[in-house]
Design a protein around this motif. Structure first.
Motif, PDB file in Angstrom:
ATOM      1  N   ARG A  56       0.938  -1.260  -0.313  1.00  0.00           N
ATOM      2  CA  ARG A  56      -0.392   0.487  -0.267  1.00  0.00           C
ATOM      3  C   ARG A  56       1.135   0.765   0.257  1.00  0.00           C
ATOM      4  N   GLY A  57       2.257   1.298   0.385  1.00  0.00           N
ATOM      5  CA  GLY A  57       3.038   1.842  -0.164  1.00  0.00           C
ATOM      6  C   GLY A  57       4.054   2.583  -1.427  1.00  0.00           C
ATOM      7  N   SER A  58       4.916   3.147  -0.707  1.00  0.00           N
ATOM      8  CA  SER A  58       6.245   3.587  -2.317  1.00  0.00           C
ATOM      9  C   SER A  58       7.155   2.132  -2.058  1.00  0.00           C
ATOM     10  N   TRP A  59       6.394   0.989  -1.670  1.00  0.00           N
ATOM     11  CA  TRP A  59       7.716   0.034  -2.476  1.00  0.00           C
ATOM     12  C   TRP A  59       7.303  -0.745  -3.063  1.00  0.00           C
ATOM     13  N   LEU A  60       5.886  -0.321  -3.663  1.00  0.00           N
ATOM     14  CA  LEU A  60       5.488  -0.965  -4.755  1.00  0.00           C
ATOM     15  C   LEU A  60       5.202  -0.038  -6.502  1.00  0.00           C
ATOM     16  N   VAL A  61       5.609   1.032  -5.944  1.00  0.00           N
ATOM     17  CA  VAL A  61       6.179   2.375  -6.748  1.00  0.00           C
ATOM     18  C   VAL A  61       7.018   1.552  -6.586  1.00  0.00           C
ATOM     19  N   ALA A  62       8.637   1.776  -6.349  1.00  0.00           N
ATOM     20  CA  ALA A  62       9.868   1.566  -6.203  1.00  0.00           C
ATOM     21  C   ALA A  62      10.516   0.138  -7.314  1.00  0.00           C
ATOM     22  N   VAL A  91      11.948  -0.225 -10.774  1.00  0.00           N
ATOM     23  CA  VAL A  91      13.010  -0.096 -11.065  1.00  0.00           C
ATOM     24  C   VAL A  91      12.983  -1.487 -12.573  1.00  0.00           C
ATOM     25  N   ALA A  92      11.719  -2.019 -12.165  1.00  0.00           N
ATOM     26  CA  ALA A  92      11.925  -2.902 -13.931  1.00  0.00           C
ATOM     27  C   ALA A  92      11.472  -2.180 -14.712  1.00  0.00           C
ATOM     28  N   ALA A  93      10.576  -0.983 -14.091  1.00  0.00           N
ATOM     29  CA  ALA A  93      10.496  -0.524 -16.349  1.00  0.00           C
ATOM     30  C   ALA A  93      11.888   0.549 -16.277  1.00  0.00           C
ATOM     31  N   GLY A  94      12.431   0.601 -14.962  1.00  0.00           N
ATOM     32  CA  GLY A  94      14.141   1.828 -15.745  1.00  0.00           C
ATOM     33  C   GLY A  94      15.305   0.445 -15.933  1.00  0.00           C
ATOM     34  N   ALA A  95      14.893  -0.614 -15.276  1.00  0.00           N
ATOM     35  CA  ALA A  95      15.693  -1.402 -16.324  1.00  0.00           C
ATOM     36  C   ALA A  95      15.516  -2.043 -18.104  1.00  0.00           C
ATOM     37  N   VAL A  96      14.100  -1.735 -18.339  1.00  0.00           N
ATOM     38  CA  VAL A  96      13.522  -1.600 -19.036  1.00  0.00           C
ATOM     39  C   VAL A  96      14.279  -0.591 -20.106  1.00  0.00           C
ATOM     40  N   LEU A 115      19.900  -5.247 -13.520  1.00  0.00           N
ATOM     41  CA  LEU A 115      18.418  -6.124 -12.625  1.00  0.00           C
ATOM     42  C   LEU A 115      19.145  -7.341 -11.868  1.00  0.00           C
ATOM     43  N   LEU A 116      19.228  -7.861 -12.603  1.00  0.00           N
ATOM     44  CA  LEU A 116      20.055 -10.071 -11.865  1.00  0.00           C
ATOM     45  C   LEU A 116      20.524  -9.249 -10.149  1.00  0.00           C
ATOM     46  N   ALA A 117      21.785  -8.139 -10.290  1.00  0.00           N
ATOM     47  CA  ALA A 117      22.230  -7.729  -8.724  1.00  0.00           C
ATOM     48  C   ALA A 117      21.322  -6.960  -8.381  1.00  0.00           C
ATOM     49  N   LEU A 118      20.762  -6.332  -8.760  1.00  0.00           N
ATOM     50  CA  LEU A 118      19.919  -5.397  -7.583  1.00  0.00           C
ATOM     51  C   LEU A 118      18.298  -6.196  -7.025  1.00  0.00           C
ATOM     52  N   ALA A 119      18.366  -6.728  -7.555  1.00  0.00           N
ATOM     53  CA  ALA A 119      16.587  -7.552  -8.138  1.00  0.00           C
ATOM     54  C   ALA A 119      16.677  -8.503  -6.033  1.00  0.00           C
ATOM     55  N   PRO A 120      17.242  -9.105  -6.028  1.00  0.00           N
ATOM     56  CA  PRO A 120      17.063 -10.027  -5.035  1.00  0.00           C
ATOM     57  C   PRO A 120      17.011  -8.740  -2.993  1.00  0.00           C
ATOM     58  N   LEU A 121      17.455  -7.770  -3.632  1.00  0.00           N
ATOM     59  CA  LEU A 121      17.494  -6.565  -2.740  1.00  0.00           C
ATOM     60  C   LEU A 121      15.738  -6.116  -2.440  1.00  0.00           C
ATOM     61  N   LEU A 122      15.344  -5.632  -3.273  1.00  0.00           N
ATOM     62  CA  LEU A 122      14.180  -5.860  -3.687  1.00  0.00           C
ATOM     63  C   LEU A 122      12.931  -6.459  -2.387  1.00  0.00           C
ATOM     64  N   GLY A 173      11.154  -5.051   1.071  1.00  0.00           N
ATOM     65  CA  GLY A 173       9.386  -5.151   1.453  1.00  0.00           C
ATOM     66  C   GLY A 173       9.389  -5.793   2.598  1.00  0.00           C
ATOM     67  N   VAL A 174       9.923  -6.679   2.614  1.00  0.00           N
ATOM     68  CA  VAL A 174      10.046  -6.939   4.495  1.00  0.00           C
ATOM     69  C   VAL A 174       9.928  -6.503   5.327  1.00  0.00           C
ATOM     70  N   ALA A 175      11.480  -5.370   5.233  1.00  0.00           N
ATOM     71  CA  ALA A 175      11.710  -4.360   6.110  1.00  0.00           C
ATOM     72  C   ALA A 175      10.381  -3.239   6.598  1.00  0.00           C
ATOM     73  N   VAL A 176       9.114  -3.371   5.255  1.00  0.00           N
ATOM     74  CA  VAL A 176       8.769  -1.692   5.432  1.00  0.00           C
ATOM     75  C   VAL A 176       6.880  -2.609   5.528  1.00  0.00           C
ATOM     76  N   SER A 177       7.038  -3.654   5.988  1.00  0.00           N
ATOM     77  CA  SER A 177       5.679  -4.654   6.104  1.00  0.00           C
ATOM     78  C   SER A 177       5.623  -5.100   8.091  1.00  0.00           C
ATOM     79  N   TYR A 178       6.261  -5.214   8.314  1.00  0.00           N
ATOM     80  CA  TYR A 178       5.757  -5.766   9.932  1.00  0.00           C
ATOM     81  C   TYR A 178       6.594  -4.843  10.751  1.00  0.00           C
TER      82      TYR A 178
END
Length: 343
Positions: A118-124, A128-133, A148-155, A159-164
């Motif tokens: 519901r927040g900025s994480w989904l926008v990020a 990232v996906a659109a920026g790589a393309v 993208l493959l280097a950054l993808a595991p961080l996303l 999401g977990v950090a801002v979820s709970y």
């Protein structure tokens, strides 16, 4: 005041009711419970004040005596009046309940999914996906997929950090105290984060060129040989590493909190990649600042993400972290015992 109930242990710990006038033996030697005569006097309003006070205090923690007194009151003169009041209150409550008070399925799903969706994480994630393309097909950047493959595991970690936790969810205290809170709620929100980020980023990776060469018809200086033939890992090669890192974050989060754990695991991943690139640059004797090391990044990701040995190692790490998470599951049920913001 010698009629006040005395218990040998915790109130209600002994439900063998004594029938000797509502009084037990000597203090500290025998349990005391309400008898029928005292219950009838209390229901009729004729019990002495000390006895009534003792009875009311006792039935707060003794269920058997509470049932006895309740039955006596219902049989007394106040029984019909209380029954009428109860029926009237229930009728008004059912009739006046607004439809909005009933939580719908959509509201429950959104709450369970957590603040991340519901927040900025989904926008990020979308950016990232659109920026790589856009980098690959708009700017002709040769290293769009490796980056993208280097950054993808961080996303997912973000999401977990801002979820709970207290910092992310204003309903955290209430949710953690419910049967569906704790690890169950955290896993539900983590699943929601993975369900959004994994398909979206994998699809973006599949749209990018499969080799470290620009997608635009006009090659740049940095895309000439040998980069033009440098293969990079597949678009789905990051899925197992992302799952292992996410589980590692949850395990570490049981000690220090999800936000701190996500930062530590993400920093370790970034240091590993940056360290490999710096080591390669020093080995090649490159001291000056050059273009983005696409070939070096692709080679490092190929070693870490592709092949049965690499994927097997990530799978084994995920299994180990899952086992540790099961062992640490109770720590998420006691958020108040740790440091502030630990969860």
């Amino acid at each position: 005041m010698n009629s006040i109930g005395k218990h040998g242990g915790k109130y209600g710990g002994n439900h063998d009711r004594k029938r000797g006038g509502g009084r037990g033996g000597e203090p500290g030697t025998s349990a005391w419970h309400v008898d029928d005569a005292l219950a009838v006097r209390y229901a009729a309003g004729s019990a002495p004040e000390p006895d009534a006070w003792s009875l009311e205090k006792h039935i707060e923690s003794c269920g058997a005596c509470a049932v006895l007194v309740s039955a006596a009151v219902r049989r007394g003169a106040a029984g019909p009046v209380l029954a009428g009041v109860r029926e009237a209150v229930l009728a008004v409550a059912v009739r006046s309940a607004p439809p909005a008070a009933r939580t719908g399925l959509t509201a429950r799903v959104l709450w369970a999914a957590g603040p991340a969706l519901r927040g900025s994480w989904l926008v990020a994630v979308v950016l990232v996906a659109a920026g790589a393309v856009a980098l690959a097909y708009g700017a002709g950047f040769a290293g769009a997929r490796p980056l993208l493959l280097a950054l993808a595991p961080l996303l997912p970690l973000a999401g977990v950090a801002v979820s709970y936790g207290e910092h992310a969810d204003p309903m955290y205290e209430i949710g953690a105290s419910t049967p569906g809170g704790g690890l169950r709620l955290l896993l539900t929100r983590t699943t929601a984060v993975l369900a959004v980020s994994l398909p979206l980023l994998t699809l973006a990776g599949a749209l990018l060129p499969s080799s470290a060469s620009p997608a635009s018809p006009t090659p740049s200086a940095s895309s000439l040989s040998p980069l033009s033939s440098m293969e990079v890992p597949g678009a789905a090669a990051w899925l197992l590493p992302a799952l292992a890192l996410t589980l590692a974050t949850l395990v570490l989060g049981s000690y220090v909190g999800c936000r701190t754990a996500a930062g530590a695991v993400g920093a370790a991943w970034g240091v590993a990649i940056a360290g490999s690139l710096l080591a390669t640059a020093r080995r090649d004797g490159g001291a000056e600042v050059g273009p983005f090391p696409v070939a070096d990044l692709s080679a490092y990701l190929t070693r870490c993400l592709t092949g049965a040995e690499a994927q097997g190692g990530w799978a084994a790490g995920a299994v180990v972290c899952a086992g540790l998470l099961v062992l640490r599951r109770r720590s998420f049920d006691r958020p108040a015992l740790g440091a502030p913001g630990r969860a």
